[in-house]
Design an enzyme around this catalytic site. Structure first.
Site, PDB file in Angstrom:
ATOM      1  N   SER A 278       8.710 -18.120  35.460  1.00 61.36           N
ATOM      2  CA  SER A 278       8.524 -18.941  36.655  1.00 61.36           C
ATOM      3  C   SER A 278       7.038 -19.300  36.774  1.00 61.36           C
ATOM      4  O   SER A 278       6.487 -19.859  35.838  1.00 61.36           O
ATOM      5  CB  SER A 278       9.050 -18.218  37.897  1.00 61.36           C
ATOM      6  OG  SER A 278       9.024 -19.068  39.013  1.00 61.36           O
TER       7      SER A 278
ATOM      8  N   HIS B 276      11.727 -21.955  35.843  1.00 54.25           N
ATOM      9  CA  HIS B 276      11.977 -22.583  37.144  1.00 54.25           C
ATOM     10  C   HIS B 276      11.192 -23.890  37.235  1.00 54.25           C
ATOM     11  O   HIS B 276       9.957 -23.875  37.202  1.00 54.25           O
ATOM     12  CB  HIS B 276      11.550 -21.652  38.286  1.00 54.25           C
ATOM     13  CG  HIS B 276      12.335 -20.383  38.341  1.00 54.25           C
ATOM     14  ND1 HIS B 276      11.857 -19.242  38.948  1.00 54.25           N
ATOM     15  CD2 HIS B 276      13.573 -20.064  37.877  1.00 54.25           C
ATOM     16  CE1 HIS B 276      12.772 -18.280  38.860  1.00 54.25           C
ATOM     17  NE2 HIS B 276      13.813 -18.751  38.203  1.00 54.25           N
TER      18      HIS B 276
ATOM     19  N   ASP C 241      14.145 -12.904  39.970  1.00 55.30           N
ATOM     20  CA  ASP C 241      15.129 -13.567  39.111  1.00 55.30           C
ATOM     21  C   ASP C 241      14.980 -13.070  37.673  1.00 55.30           C
ATOM     22  O   ASP C 241      13.881 -13.053  37.130  1.00 55.30           O
ATOM     23  CB  ASP C 241      14.943 -15.090  39.174  1.00 55.30           C
ATOM     24  CG  ASP C 241      16.083 -15.839  38.507  1.00 55.30           C
ATOM     25  OD1 ASP C 241      17.214 -15.311  38.489  1.00 55.30           O
ATOM     26  OD2 ASP C 241      15.845 -16.954  38.009  1.00 55.30           O
TER      27      ASP C 241
END
Length: 349
Positions: A164, A190, A286
């Site tokens: 991310s 992401h 995540d």
């Protein structure tokens, strides 16, 4: 606790007003000043010493990228870029991340005020993340030397990567040294729609392996990396004896689509001990549960260490959950994942 001090640089008076409203609506941050261009911003930075800068990518008088490059060289500080959703905007934003920007937000194409205010929580979260980010870990990375891979004994072998905040540069650093004999790589970063294709195209020009935005139903081949498309989940599936990619619009997982957990859980199920899992820099959790599932299925799992992470969030959560076999510096990730794949090493817990 002191508030996060933010300075916004944007040639649009409306955008400066909206960003001020958003920042000042959160109790832990304040807009200390705004500037219509980088030349004015330069003096305001000296005067107000902000913790985070939000910077429009495209501006008159001095281009946002030129200003960012000078800023990172002379007075490094956390920067969140504000970008348009156009193809040009995505390319410029990727260059900004390469130069040292921590993250970016995209301007809606229609209804800017309503769109930006709807993103208020996301913008605030990105500012908070930027304020805590490690600038030392975000120094521009030199191109790594090409590695030699052992013989790929089976097309069943593959690598799954999740990242991310700070991930675009970390992924570049991991992929650039990989030889054509590398196994297939499935990557979830992401990112919003439009940006993932530009990201894949940029990597494809820099890497020896082929890099592309993943498409639903395509066969997974060695020597190729597949990037999950923005706002869609990517999973590993099977078609007979071959791996293939499944792209779908399922609900967000851990507030993300694409989600690293969705990818990792599918790899645990379909590839098991034939996979290596890698979790890189990023905020949140995540990928932590998915990495544990991969490890329990027999995969070898790696996490980027805190010293080389821009944001040590996702790796920390994966480590704390017990899903990580080995913690390594970013400079060692490529070498280690190839070594584990070649050796066929896996671990069960």
């Amino acid at each position: 606790m002191s508030k996060i001090r933010v300075l916004s640089v944007d040639d649009s008076a409306l955008m400066r007003q909206i960003m001020t409203e958003i920042i000042n609506s959160h109790s832990d941050m304040e807009m200390v000043a705004t500037a219509p261009d980088p030349l004015v911003a330069r003096d305001l930075i000296k005067k107000f010493n902000p913790d985070v800068l939000t910077l429009d990518v495209e501006m008159p008088r001095m281009d946002g990228l030129d200003f960012l490059e000078k800023l990172m060289r002379l007075r490094p500080m956390p920067v969140v870029m504000v970008s348009s959703l156009t193809g040009k905007g995505s390319e410029v934003t990727l260059r900004a991340l390469e130069l040292g920007a921590i993250d970016f937000v995209t301007k809606p194409q229609l209804g800017i005020r309503e769109g930006m205010l709807a993103y208020s929580e996301m913008i605030a979260e990105k500012v908070r993340t930027a304020a805590k980010a490690s600038l030392a870990a975000h120094k521009p990375l030199s191109a790594p030397t090409t590695l030699k891979a052992g013989p790929l004994l089976s097309s069943e072998k593959l690598i799954a990567i999740g990242a991310s905040t700070g991930g675009t540069e970390a992924i570049r650093h991991v992929l650039q040294p990989l030889p054509l004999s590398s196994p297939a790589l499935l990557i979830t970063q992401h990112m919003p729609p439009g940006f993932t294709r530009s990201f894949a195209d940029r990597l494809n020009k820099l890497c020896q392996i082929g890099v592309k935005e993943a498409e639903d139903g395509e066969r997974v081949l060695p020597g190729h990396a597949y990037i999950a498309p923005g706002d869609r989940h990517m999973e590993l599936a099977r078609s007979g004896a071959n791996y293939q990619i499944k792209i779908h619009d399922g609900p967000a997982v851990n507030r993300h689509r694409p989600s690293v957990d969705v990818l990792f859980h599918s790899v645990a199920k379909q590839a098991g001990r034939n996979a290596v899992g890698v979790i890189l820099t990023g905020m949140g959790n995540d990928g932590a549960a998915g990495m544990l599932a991969m490890r329990q299925a027999g995969a070898w799992t790696l996490a980027q260490n805190e010293a080389s992470c821009v944001v040590f969030g996702m790796p920390r959560e994966a480590i704390n959950m017990g899903g990580v076999c080995e913690v390594v510096d970013l400079s060692q990730v490529s070498q280690q994942m190839l070594a584990k794949i070649s050796a066929g090493q896996a671990i069960r817990i």
